[in-house]
Motif scaffolding. Structure first.
Motif, PDB file in Angstrom:
ATOM      1  N   THR A 151       0.803  -1.225   0.000  1.00  0.00           N
ATOM      2  CA  THR A 151       0.000   0.000   0.000  1.00  0.00           C
ATOM      3  C   THR A 151       0.831   1.268   0.000  1.00  0.00           C
ATOM      4  OG1 THR A 151      -0.136  -0.197   2.407  1.00  0.00           O
ATOM      5  CG2 THR A 151      -1.977  -1.081   1.134  1.00  0.00           C
ATOM      6  N   GLY A 152       2.175   1.154   0.100  1.00  0.00           N
ATOM      7  CA  GLY A 152       3.004   2.347   0.182  1.00  0.00           C
ATOM      8  C   GLY A 152       2.711   3.133   1.452  1.00  0.00           C
ATOM      9  N   ALA A 153       3.054   4.409   1.453  1.00  0.00           N
ATOM     10  CA  ALA A 153       2.749   5.291   2.587  1.00  0.00           C
ATOM     11  C   ALA A 153       1.348   5.864   2.377  1.00  0.00           C
ATOM     12  CB  ALA A 153       3.791   6.397   2.704  1.00  0.00           C
ATOM     13  N   ALA A 154       0.348   4.999   2.503  1.00  0.00           N
ATOM     14  CA  ALA A 154      -1.035   5.378   2.213  1.00  0.00           C
ATOM     15  C   ALA A 154      -1.471   6.558   3.072  1.00  0.00           C
ATOM     16  CB  ALA A 154      -1.962   4.197   2.448  1.00  0.00           C
ATOM     17  N   VAL A 155      -2.180   7.494   2.450  1.00  0.00           N
ATOM     18  CA  VAL A 155      -2.657   8.695   3.142  1.00  0.00           C
ATOM     19  C   VAL A 155      -4.176   8.685   3.147  1.00  0.00           C
ATOM     20  CG1 VAL A 155      -2.558  11.202   3.274  1.00  0.00           C
ATOM     21  CG2 VAL A 155      -0.628   9.943   2.310  1.00  0.00           C
ATOM     22  N   VAL A 173      -4.370   6.916  -2.668  1.00  0.00           N
ATOM     23  CA  VAL A 173      -3.182   7.750  -2.845  1.00  0.00           C
ATOM     24  C   VAL A 173      -2.196   7.449  -1.729  1.00  0.00           C
ATOM     25  CG1 VAL A 173      -4.489   9.578  -3.997  1.00  0.00           C
ATOM     26  CG2 VAL A 173      -4.020   9.736  -1.535  1.00  0.00           C
ATOM     27  N   ALA A 174      -0.916   7.683  -2.043  1.00  0.00           N
ATOM     28  CA  ALA A 174       0.145   7.489  -1.058  1.00  0.00           C
ATOM     29  C   ALA A 174       1.167   8.595  -1.212  1.00  0.00           C
ATOM     30  CB  ALA A 174       0.806   6.123  -1.245  1.00  0.00           C
ATOM     31  N   ALA A 175       1.832   8.923  -0.100  1.00  0.00           N
ATOM     32  CA  ALA A 175       2.931   9.882  -0.148  1.00  0.00           C
ATOM     33  C   ALA A 175       4.131   9.225  -0.825  1.00  0.00           C
ATOM     34  CB  ALA A 175       3.294  10.331   1.265  1.00  0.00           C
ATOM     35  N   PRO A 176       4.971  10.004  -1.498  1.00  0.00           N
ATOM     36  CA  PRO A 176       6.156   9.433  -2.151  1.00  0.00           C
ATOM     37  C   PRO A 176       7.179   9.001  -1.106  1.00  0.00           C
ATOM     38  CG  PRO A 176       6.230  11.820  -2.275  1.00  0.00           C
ATOM     39  CD  PRO A 176       4.896  11.472  -1.676  1.00  0.00           C
ATOM     40  N   PRO A 177       8.148   8.164  -1.493  1.00  0.00           N
ATOM     41  CA  PRO A 177       9.151   7.702  -0.520  1.00  0.00           C
ATOM     42  C   PRO A 177      10.116   8.781  -0.078  1.00  0.00           C
ATOM     43  CG  PRO A 177       9.652   6.888  -2.726  1.00  0.00           C
ATOM     44  CD  PRO A 177       8.295   7.517  -2.810  1.00  0.00           C
ATOM     45  N   GLY A 180       9.408  14.792  -1.895  1.00  0.00           N
ATOM     46  CA  GLY A 180       9.015  15.487  -3.105  1.00  0.00           C
ATOM     47  C   GLY A 180       7.547  15.841  -3.121  1.00  0.00           C
ATOM     48  N   ALA A 181       7.212  16.899  -3.866  1.00  0.00           N
ATOM     49  CA  ALA A 181       5.818  17.339  -3.998  1.00  0.00           C
ATOM     50  C   ALA A 181       5.139  16.517  -5.085  1.00  0.00           C
ATOM     51  CB  ALA A 181       5.760  18.823  -4.315  1.00  0.00           C
ATOM     52  N   ARG A 182       4.955  15.232  -4.793  1.00  0.00           N
ATOM     53  CA  ARG A 182       4.324  14.307  -5.732  1.00  0.00           C
ATOM     54  C   ARG A 182       3.342  13.421  -4.967  1.00  0.00           C
ATOM     55  NH1 ARG A 182       9.490  13.364  -6.185  1.00  0.00           N
ATOM     56  NH2 ARG A 182       9.252  11.176  -5.600  1.00  0.00           N
ATOM     57  N   THR A 183       2.478  12.786  -5.709  1.00  0.00           N
ATOM     58  CA  THR A 183       1.516  11.845  -5.150  1.00  0.00           C
ATOM     59  C   THR A 183       1.625  10.531  -5.882  1.00  0.00           C
ATOM     60  OG1 THR A 183      -0.014  13.648  -4.621  1.00  0.00           O
ATOM     61  CG2 THR A 183      -0.934  11.431  -4.676  1.00  0.00           C
ATOM     62  N   GLU A 184       1.637   9.443  -5.152  1.00  0.00           N
ATOM     63  CA  GLU A 184       1.557   8.127  -5.772  1.00  0.00           C
ATOM     64  C   GLU A 184       0.086   7.756  -5.943  1.00  0.00           C
ATOM     65  OE1 GLU A 184       5.655   5.906  -4.314  1.00  0.00           O
ATOM     66  OE2 GLU A 184       3.719   5.205  -3.575  1.00  0.00           O
ATOM     67  N   LEU A 185      -0.310   7.454  -7.156  1.00  0.00           N
ATOM     68  CA  LEU A 185      -1.650   6.954  -7.450  1.00  0.00           C
ATOM     69  C   LEU A 185      -1.549   5.439  -7.560  1.00  0.00           C
ATOM     70  CD1 LEU A 185      -2.754   9.556 -10.154  1.00  0.00           C
ATOM     71  CD2 LEU A 185      -2.986   9.690  -7.663  1.00  0.00           C
ATOM     72  N   ARG A 186      -2.110   4.741  -6.608  1.00  0.00           N
ATOM     73  CA  ARG A 186      -1.974   3.286  -6.531  1.00  0.00           C
ATOM     74  C   ARG A 186      -3.326   2.612  -6.747  1.00  0.00           C
ATOM     75  NH1 ARG A 186       2.288   0.629  -3.377  1.00  0.00           N
ATOM     76  NH2 ARG A 186       4.135   1.984  -3.447  1.00  0.00           N
ATOM     77  N   SER A 199       3.336   7.969 -10.529  1.00  0.00           N
ATOM     78  CA  SER A 199       3.708   9.192  -9.834  1.00  0.00           C
ATOM     79  C   SER A 199       3.032  10.374 -10.513  1.00  0.00           C
ATOM     80  CB  SER A 199       5.224   9.373  -9.853  1.00  0.00           C
ATOM     81  OG  SER A 199       5.598  10.547  -9.163  1.00  0.00           O
ATOM     82  N   PHE A 200       2.395  11.248  -9.696  1.00  0.00           N
ATOM     83  CA  PHE A 200       1.646  12.383 -10.216  1.00  0.00           C
ATOM     84  C   PHE A 200       2.174  13.653  -9.564  1.00  0.00           C
ATOM     85  CE2 PHE A 200      -2.159  15.081 -10.769  1.00  0.00           C
ATOM     86  CZ  PHE A 200      -2.406  14.850 -12.129  1.00  0.00           C
ATOM     87  N   GLU A 201       2.498  14.642 -10.375  1.00  0.00           N
ATOM     88  CA  GLU A 201       3.106  15.861  -9.871  1.00  0.00           C
ATOM     89  C   GLU A 201       2.125  16.645  -9.006  1.00  0.00           C
ATOM     90  OE1 GLU A 201       6.296  18.307  -9.196  1.00  0.00           O
ATOM     91  OE2 GLU A 201       6.267  16.432 -10.345  1.00  0.00           O
ATOM     92  N   GLY A 202       2.560  17.012  -7.798  1.00  0.00           N
ATOM     93  CA  GLY A 202       1.738  17.747  -6.857  1.00  0.00           C
ATOM     94  C   GLY A 202       1.184  16.841  -5.780  1.00  0.00           C
TER      95      GLY A 202
END
Length: 349
Positions: A151-155, A173-177, A180-186, A199-202
């Motif tokens: 699940t990554g760093a799920a938020v 969604v998850a925070a990046p590792p 960075g100002a990005r969002t992981e769409l999982r 990876s999605f910018e912002g």
């Protein structure tokens, strides 16, 4: 087994991580286009369930799939474990059980096509946390099944869009590792399997599918569609705290000890003032595409009301409210804030 960082489950934690909407400045200069009248009709009759299970344990609902079907938590009678319980007219069913020393959290509930989905985060003996996604049929026809622990760093934002069922997959969604100002769409298939990550910018959270809503307080508020690449900047004044779907936004401005609420389209049109001295119940806006849910103090009592965006009126849902919340078109509340005797619910859909 994948070990993930603990879930970021509360708004205060999100603020520290830079993942919470905030706004400061002067009041909006555009006046509301209309001030609707408040409705005073008697509230509809809610569905009522006891706050105590047959074994004597106190039950706290976390999600309603409908007015008569809820899922929530209760301790075992001996207090040794947390249980996740599904309740409906047919009775109570235990979905999951975790020893209390694992500090389990149950989050992100959603339901689609007769199936309940949720996230479960619990501590391992070494102190690390595992976050795992689960599914279970609402009719109890089969036991719960794990979908993934990748699940990554799920938020989680305590939003109806924390987990989204769409296109045959479960999305989050998850925070990046890094920082960075990005969002992981999982996402993962509804039957489980390999997780896909983009990876999605912002910094974003989900709103009405497939749109995302930005949560970066240092930048303009943006609605983004990752499928098409379209980005829309939401029109708002500096003093406004705003949450949006692609169709409607709810604006809040704090003036002293009062909150002033408007509804408007993301482009700033059709702005209307919501009358009353109100407090929003949930981070989500435009429940079921139509309702804003508020509490309103009147002397020693608290009323639960819904602003009907389509009709432009306030509708009374309940009186003498203890605690309340709303999710995905269903509103539920207790008759008192501590040691409630009953939970009541209304499906606004």
């Amino acid at each position: 087994m994948r070990k993930a960082r603990p879930l970021i489950a509360l708004a205060v934690a999100l603020a520290a991580a830079g993942w919470l909407l905030t706004a400061v400045g002067s009041a909006p200069s555009t006046p509301p286009s209309a001030t609707p009248a408040a409705a005073t009709a008697s509230p509809p009759a809610p569905v009522v369930f006891s706050a105590t299970l047959p074994d004597g344990a106190e039950y706290t609902p976390l999600f309603y799939a409908g007015a008569t079907t809820s899922v929530g938590t209760a301790l075992t009678p001996d207090g040794s474990a947390d249980r996740l319980i599904l309740r409906d007219r047919g009775g109570d069913r235990e979905l999951r059980r975790a020893p209390r020393d694992r500090y389990a959290q149950f989050l992100g509930f959603t339901a689609a096509d007769g199936t309940l989905y949720w996230a479960e985060s619990a501590a391992d003996p070494d102190g690390t946390y595992e976050t795992r996604l689960w599914r279970a049929p609402l009719d109890g026809s089969s036991p719960p099944a794990s979908l993934t622990a990748d699940t990554g760093a799920a938020v989680f934002f305590d939003s109806e869009y924390d987990l989204v069922v769409a296109d045959g997959r479960l999305h989050w969604v998850a925070a990046p590792p890094d920082d960075g100002a990005r969002t992981e769409l999982r996402s993962v298939a509804l039957t489980g399997g390999r997780v896909t990550t983009a990876s999605f910018e912002g910094r974003f959270r989900h709103t009405a599918w497939p749109w995302l809503l930005s949560v970066d307080d240092q930048a303009p508020l943006v609605l983004a569609n990752p499928q098409t690449g379209e980005r829309r900047t939401v029109t708002r004044a500096a003093a406004e705290t705003v949450v949006c779907t692609p169709v409607w936004c709810r604006s809040m401005v704090q003036l002293g000890d009062r909150h002033i609420y408007d509804v408007l389209h993301p482009d700033g049109t059709a702005r209307r003032r919501v009358p009353g001295d109100l407090t929003a119940v949930t981070i989500d806006n435009a429940l079921a595409g139509r309702y804003e849910i508020f509490t309103e103090a009147q002397g020693a009592t608290v009323r639960l009301v819904a602003y009907d965006i389509d009709a432009g009126v306030i509708r009374l849902l309940g009186t003498d409210i203890g605690v309340t919340t709303a999710r995905a078109g269903v509103v539920w509340w207790a008759d008192r804030p501590a040691n409630p005797t009953a939970w009541k619910s209304l499906d606004l859909r």
